[in-house]
Design a protein around this motif. Structure first.
Motif, PDB file in Angstrom:
ATOM      1  N   LEU A  20     -18.187   7.381  13.113  1.00 52.54           N
ATOM      2  CA  LEU A  20     -18.828   8.654  13.422  1.00 52.54           C
ATOM      3  C   LEU A  20     -20.199   8.419  14.033  1.00 52.54           C
ATOM      4  CD1 LEU A  20     -17.959  10.792  10.291  1.00 52.54           C
ATOM      5  CD2 LEU A  20     -16.908  10.861  12.546  1.00 52.54           C
ATOM      6  N   GLY A  21     -20.559   9.306  14.922  1.00 51.97           N
ATOM      7  CA  GLY A  21     -21.864   9.226  15.562  1.00 51.97           C
ATOM      8  C   GLY A  21     -22.270  10.581  16.092  1.00 51.97           C
ATOM      9  N   ASP A  22     -23.395  10.596  16.782  1.00 50.20           N
ATOM     10  CA  ASP A  22     -23.954  11.843  17.293  1.00 50.20           C
ATOM     11  C   ASP A  22     -24.421  11.687  18.730  1.00 50.20           C
ATOM     12  OD1 ASP A  22     -23.988  13.681  14.896  1.00 50.20           O
ATOM     13  OD2 ASP A  22     -24.992  11.910  14.078  1.00 50.20           O
ATOM     14  N   SER A  48     -15.609   9.349  22.079  1.00 48.29           N
ATOM     15  CA  SER A  48     -16.210  10.492  22.753  1.00 48.29           C
ATOM     16  C   SER A  48     -16.967  10.124  24.020  1.00 48.29           C
ATOM     17  CB  SER A  48     -17.151  11.226  21.796  1.00 48.29           C
ATOM     18  OG  SER A  48     -16.420  11.769  20.723  1.00 48.29           O
ATOM     19  N   VAL A  49     -17.639   8.984  24.032  1.00 47.42           N
ATOM     20  CA  VAL A  49     -18.438   8.612  25.213  1.00 47.42           C
ATOM     21  C   VAL A  49     -17.560   8.480  26.461  1.00 47.42           C
ATOM     22  CG1 VAL A  49     -19.949   6.869  26.236  1.00 47.42           C
ATOM     23  CG2 VAL A  49     -20.340   7.643  23.885  1.00 47.42           C
ATOM     24  N   PRO A  50     -16.416   7.748  26.414  1.00 51.18           N
ATOM     25  CA  PRO A  50     -15.584   7.694  27.620  1.00 51.18           C
ATOM     26  C   PRO A  50     -14.999   9.058  27.997  1.00 51.18           C
ATOM     27  CG  PRO A  50     -14.774   6.127  25.964  1.00 51.18           C
ATOM     28  CD  PRO A  50     -15.930   6.848  25.378  1.00 51.18           C
ATOM     29  N   SER A  68     -16.547  20.704  30.940  1.00 56.22           N
ATOM     30  CA  SER A  68     -16.939  20.854  29.544  1.00 56.22           C
ATOM     31  C   SER A  68     -16.585  19.588  28.790  1.00 56.22           C
ATOM     32  CB  SER A  68     -16.215  22.027  28.895  1.00 56.22           C
ATOM     33  OG  SER A  68     -16.657  23.236  29.445  1.00 56.22           O
ATOM     34  N   PHE A  69     -17.379  19.291  27.783  1.00 57.93           N
ATOM     35  CA  PHE A  69     -17.135  18.149  26.919  1.00 57.93           C
ATOM     36  C   PHE A  69     -17.164  18.630  25.483  1.00 57.93           C
ATOM     37  CE2 PHE A  69     -19.455  15.284  24.030  1.00 57.93           C
ATOM     38  CZ  PHE A  69     -18.486  14.308  23.871  1.00 57.93           C
ATOM     39  N   VAL A  70     -16.130  18.271  24.716  1.00 63.28           N
ATOM     40  CA  VAL A  70     -16.086  18.518  23.273  1.00 63.28           C
ATOM     41  C   VAL A  70     -15.870  17.166  22.615  1.00 63.28           C
ATOM     42  CG1 VAL A  70     -14.909  19.680  21.378  1.00 63.28           C
ATOM     43  CG2 VAL A  70     -15.135  20.828  23.586  1.00 63.28           C
ATOM     44  N   ARG A  77     -20.113  20.881  21.709  1.00 61.60           N
ATOM     45  CA  ARG A  77     -19.691  21.082  23.097  1.00 61.60           C
ATOM     46  C   ARG A  77     -20.888  21.145  24.026  1.00 61.60           C
ATOM     47  NH1 ARG A  77     -15.504  25.473  25.443  1.00 61.60           N
ATOM     48  NH2 ARG A  77     -16.324  25.568  27.553  1.00 61.60           N
ATOM     49  N   LEU A  78     -20.738  20.502  25.183  1.00 59.76           N
ATOM     50  CA  LEU A  78     -21.701  20.602  26.273  1.00 59.76           C
ATOM     51  C   LEU A  78     -20.964  21.132  27.499  1.00 59.76           C
ATOM     52  CD1 LEU A  78     -23.605  17.198  26.008  1.00 59.76           C
ATOM     53  CD2 LEU A  78     -24.482  19.454  25.386  1.00 59.76           C
ATOM     54  N   ASP A  79     -21.601  22.050  28.219  1.00 57.93           N
ATOM     55  CA  ASP A  79     -21.033  22.600  29.451  1.00 57.93           C
ATOM     56  C   ASP A  79     -21.902  22.201  30.630  1.00 57.93           C
ATOM     57  OD1 ASP A  79     -18.798  24.171  28.353  1.00 57.93           O
ATOM     58  OD2 ASP A  79     -20.404  25.296  27.355  1.00 57.93           O
TER      59      ASP A  79
END
Length: 132
Positions: A20-22, A48-50, A68-70, A77-79
């Protein structure tokens, strides 16, 4: 300019694919991060990074105007939305974080930070690794 910082949560034992990370996204209009929320918005950081990079590829290539990224196993989420002249606006939960534009000759740089806050020379130089 937008700065993304990735971190791994300690202690999780030996490093593994599902740690897990942030993510922390900082821009001139604000900050959005996955840490410190209830319910927890931490994600499987190495997966998540890739996925983030893959989500941004069509946007950068001009194939799409929005992405979008979840985070994996997360609700964070980032848009991203590309506007005129290639300027990309980043938002989280409908709140603007900032913008970034195309590289200028002798000017702006794209930066990425790892979990230690160190800047990636690969990302800063704009070079890309080739797969074998």
């Amino acid at each position: 300019m937008i700065t993304l910082t990735f971190s791994v949560r300690p202690p999780q034992g030996e490093a593994g694919d599902f740690d897990l990370g942030d993510v922390l996204c900082e821009g001139e209009s604000g900050t959005a991060g996955s840490a410190g929320h209830v319910p927890d918005q931490g994600m499987m950081i190495y997966l998540s990074v890739p996925l983030l990079l893959d989500a941004l590829r069509p946007l950068v290539a001009g194939e799409r105007k929005a992405a979008s990224f979840v985070g994996t196993d997360s609700s964070f989420r980032l848009d991203f939305r590309r506007g005129r002249k290639g300027v990309v606006a980043v938002s989280a939960n409908g709140t603007a974080v900032g913008t970034c534009g195309p590289r200028r000759a002798g000017g702006g740089r794209t930066e990425a930070r790892g979990g230690t806050g160190a800047r990636s020379p690969l990302a800063a130089s704009g070079r890309q690794r080739r797969r074998p």
